[in-house]
Design a protein around this motif. Structure first.
Motif, PDB file in Angstrom:
ATOM      1  N   LEU A 256      68.128  66.325  45.362  1.00  0.00           N
ATOM      2  CA  LEU A 256      66.713  66.217  45.695  1.00  0.00           C
ATOM      3  C   LEU A 256      65.938  65.532  44.572  1.00  0.00           C
ATOM      4  O   LEU A 256      66.184  65.777  43.387  1.00  0.00           O
ATOM      5  CB  LEU A 256      66.113  67.607  45.940  1.00  0.00           C
ATOM      6  N   THR A 257      64.978  64.686  44.952  1.00  0.00           N
ATOM      7  CA  THR A 257      64.097  64.063  43.970  1.00  0.00           C
ATOM      8  C   THR A 257      63.042  65.082  43.521  1.00  0.00           C
ATOM      9  O   THR A 257      62.897  66.156  44.115  1.00  0.00           O
ATOM     10  CB  THR A 257      63.374  62.850  44.573  1.00  0.00           C
ATOM     11  N   ARG A 258      62.310  64.724  42.461  1.00  0.00           N
ATOM     12  CA  ARG A 258      61.268  65.638  41.963  1.00  0.00           C
ATOM     13  C   ARG A 258      60.235  65.923  43.044  1.00  0.00           C
ATOM     14  O   ARG A 258      59.795  67.054  43.212  1.00  0.00           O
ATOM     15  CB  ARG A 258      60.592  65.039  40.729  1.00  0.00           C
ATOM     16  N   ARG A 259      59.827  64.885  43.784  1.00  0.00           N
ATOM     17  CA  ARG A 259      58.857  65.076  44.866  1.00  0.00           C
ATOM     18  C   ARG A 259      59.419  65.981  45.955  1.00  0.00           C
ATOM     19  O   ARG A 259      58.704  66.821  46.514  1.00  0.00           O
ATOM     20  CB  ARG A 259      58.463  63.724  45.459  1.00  0.00           C
ATOM     21  N   GLU A 260      60.683  65.804  46.272  1.00  0.00           N
ATOM     22  CA  GLU A 260      61.300  66.632  47.302  1.00  0.00           C
ATOM     23  C   GLU A 260      61.396  68.089  46.852  1.00  0.00           C
ATOM     24  O   GLU A 260      61.214  69.011  47.660  1.00  0.00           O
ATOM     25  CB  GLU A 260      62.674  66.077  47.666  1.00  0.00           C
ATOM     26  N   VAL A 261      61.661  68.296  45.575  1.00  0.00           N
ATOM     27  CA  VAL A 261      61.686  69.665  45.055  1.00  0.00           C
ATOM     28  C   VAL A 261      60.303  70.304  45.185  1.00  0.00           C
ATOM     29  O   VAL A 261      60.172  71.472  45.575  1.00  0.00           O
ATOM     30  CB  VAL A 261      62.153  69.692  43.584  1.00  0.00           C
ATOM     31  N   ASP A 262      59.251  69.534  44.870  1.00  0.00           N
ATOM     32  CA  ASP A 262      57.891  70.048  45.010  1.00  0.00           C
ATOM     33  C   ASP A 262      57.609  70.461  46.457  1.00  0.00           C
ATOM     34  O   ASP A 262      56.995  71.504  46.713  1.00  0.00           O
ATOM     35  CB  ASP A 262      56.869  68.999  44.570  1.00  0.00           C
ATOM     36  N   VAL A 263      58.063  69.633  47.388  1.00  0.00           N
ATOM     37  CA  VAL A 263      57.856  69.944  48.810  1.00  0.00           C
ATOM     38  C   VAL A 263      58.671  71.175  49.198  1.00  0.00           C
ATOM     39  O   VAL A 263      58.187  72.048  49.934  1.00  0.00           O
ATOM     40  CB  VAL A 263      58.223  68.733  49.686  1.00  0.00           C
ATOM     41  N   LEU A 264      59.895  71.270  48.702  1.00  0.00           N
ATOM     42  CA  LEU A 264      60.723  72.429  49.017  1.00  0.00           C
ATOM     43  C   LEU A 264      60.090  73.713  48.489  1.00  0.00           C
ATOM     44  O   LEU A 264      60.093  74.750  49.173  1.00  0.00           O
ATOM     45  CB  LEU A 264      62.126  72.255  48.439  1.00  0.00           C
ATOM     46  N   VAL A 265      59.545  73.660  47.284  1.00  0.00           N
ATOM     47  CA  VAL A 265      58.864  74.834  46.728  1.00  0.00           C
ATOM     48  C   VAL A 265      57.720  75.259  47.650  1.00  0.00           C
ATOM     49  O   VAL A 265      57.532  76.455  47.933  1.00  0.00           O
ATOM     50  CB  VAL A 265      58.336  74.544  45.309  1.00  0.00           C
ATOM     51  N   ALA A 266      56.960  74.288  48.124  1.00  0.00           N
ATOM     52  CA  ALA A 266      55.861  74.591  49.046  1.00  0.00           C
ATOM     53  C   ALA A 266      56.388  75.170  50.358  1.00  0.00           C
ATOM     54  O   ALA A 266      55.784  76.085  50.936  1.00  0.00           O
ATOM     55  CB  ALA A 266      55.043  73.330  49.321  1.00  0.00           C
TER      56      ALA A 266
ATOM     57  N   ARG B 132      56.172  64.566  55.710  1.00  0.00           N
ATOM     58  CA  ARG B 132      57.190  64.650  56.757  1.00  0.00           C
ATOM     59  C   ARG B 132      58.433  63.839  56.394  1.00  0.00           C
ATOM     60  O   ARG B 132      59.559  64.237  56.709  1.00  0.00           O
ATOM     61  CB  ARG B 132      56.595  64.189  58.081  1.00  0.00           C
ATOM     62  N   SER B 133      58.234  62.726  55.728  1.00  0.00           N
ATOM     63  CA  SER B 133      59.364  61.923  55.271  1.00  0.00           C
ATOM     64  C   SER B 133      60.185  62.694  54.238  1.00  0.00           C
ATOM     65  O   SER B 133      61.429  62.690  54.278  1.00  0.00           O
ATOM     66  CB  SER B 133      58.873  60.610  54.660  1.00  0.00           C
ATOM     67  N   HIS B 134      59.496  63.369  53.316  1.00  0.00           N
ATOM     68  CA  HIS B 134      60.190  64.184  52.316  1.00  0.00           C
ATOM     69  C   HIS B 134      60.968  65.309  52.996  1.00  0.00           C
ATOM     70  O   HIS B 134      62.117  65.609  52.613  1.00  0.00           O
ATOM     71  CB  HIS B 134      59.200  64.773  51.319  1.00  0.00           C
ATOM     72  N   ILE B 135      60.360  65.940  53.981  1.00  0.00           N
ATOM     73  CA  ILE B 135      61.020  67.048  54.674  1.00  0.00           C
ATOM     74  C   ILE B 135      62.278  66.560  55.374  1.00  0.00           C
ATOM     75  O   ILE B 135      63.338  67.204  55.304  1.00  0.00           O
ATOM     76  CB  ILE B 135      60.053  67.719  55.666  1.00  0.00           C
ATOM     77  N   ARG B 136      62.186  65.406  56.038  1.00  0.00           N
ATOM     78  CA  ARG B 136      63.380  64.864  56.701  1.00  0.00           C
ATOM     79  C   ARG B 136      64.492  64.594  55.688  1.00  0.00           C
ATOM     80  O   ARG B 136      65.669  64.852  55.955  1.00  0.00           O
ATOM     81  CB  ARG B 136      63.014  63.575  57.457  1.00  0.00           C
ATOM     82  N   SER B 137      64.111  64.044  54.547  1.00  0.00           N
ATOM     83  CA  SER B 137      65.105  63.760  53.511  1.00  0.00           C
ATOM     84  C   SER B 137      65.728  65.045  52.975  1.00  0.00           C
ATOM     85  O   SER B 137      66.949  65.113  52.743  1.00  0.00           O
ATOM     86  CB  SER B 137      64.452  62.978  52.363  1.00  0.00           C
ATOM     87  N   ILE B 138      64.907  66.072  52.789  1.00  0.00           N
ATOM     88  CA  ILE B 138      65.414  67.364  52.307  1.00  0.00           C
ATOM     89  C   ILE B 138      66.436  67.930  53.292  1.00  0.00           C
ATOM     90  O   ILE B 138      67.527  68.355  52.907  1.00  0.00           O
ATOM     91  CB  ILE B 138      64.253  68.357  52.104  1.00  0.00           C
TER      92      ILE B 138
END
Length: 212
Positions: free
Chosen positions: A139-149, A171-177
């Motif tokens: 996961l990228t840093r942005r994706e980690v932030d989204v996952l935490v949320a 939504r793009s980050h969520i799909r990638s996660i």
């Protein structure tokens, strides 16, 4: 009982707690540091604490003359603990709960062999945990932030507002996660994070969640 490894704080806390429950315990960083007459031949039970991703040097569990050997460590030590089980330890114990809980778990496992999982199943679960935990490293840093949320229970709209980005970006980050974790829903991603994620930001949020 020999308590080997640890950071000098945890091992002493465990030894003290076990003594309070009726065990005689001596702690040291290695076999060579144990006070006489405790050694590989005399210890009736041994706790091996993972430190910096490794168990302390010394005889492998299967060479400890029938002593009940337990391996202890954090979630991030899952693979090390699995190897300990495969080498002869009778059980693995997490050191992440409060010390009193760890002591109670160790005490139960030493007194009641029926409370122990089968070693093959325990090692397999630990290895599965390690495999799943590695997925989060992608996961990228942005994706980690989204996952935490997501772990906090925030919907995509609220995440976008909190992070000052567009809903499409979230939504793009969520799909990638979901793709990187190999799951098909946000609920499954959050469940996996609770179960196996070792990333500090996510672990911190999970712990806050479990305090309520």
């Amino acid at each position: 009982m020999a308590v080997l490894g640890g950071d000098g704080v945890l091992d002493r806390a465990l030894a003290g707690g076990l003594q309070a429950t009726g065990w005689w315990a001596a702690c040291a960083r290695s076999w060579a540091d144990l006070p006489a007459p405790v050694n590989a031949a005399t210890a009736s039970s041994v706790l091996l604490l993972a430190t910096r991703g490794a168990l302390p040097d010394g005889p492998p569990p299967h060479r400890l003359n029938g002593a009940a050997v337990l391996v202890l460590g954090r979630r991030s030590d899952a693979l090390v603990l699995a190897r300990g089980i495969e080498r002869g330890a009778v059980a693995a114990v997490s050191t992440e709960p409060p010390v009193d809980d760890v002591v109670a778990r160790v005490d139960l496992l030493l007194r009641d062999p029926q409370a122990r999982d089968d070693r093959t199943g325990a090692a397999a679960r630990l290895r599965r945990h390690a495999r799943e935990a590695r997925l989060f490293a992608a996961l990228t840093r942005r994706e980690v932030d989204v996952l935490v949320a997501m772990v906090r229970g925030l919907p995509a709209v609220a995440i976008a507002e909190a992070q000052s980005v567009s809903l499409a970006t979230v939504r793009s980050h969520i799909r990638s996660i979901l793709s990187k974790l190999g799951v098909s829903s946000q609920l499954a991603a959050v469940a996996l994070a609770h179960r196996t994620c070792d990333l500090p930001a996510v672990v911190g949020q999970v712990r806050q969640f479990h305090q309520f």
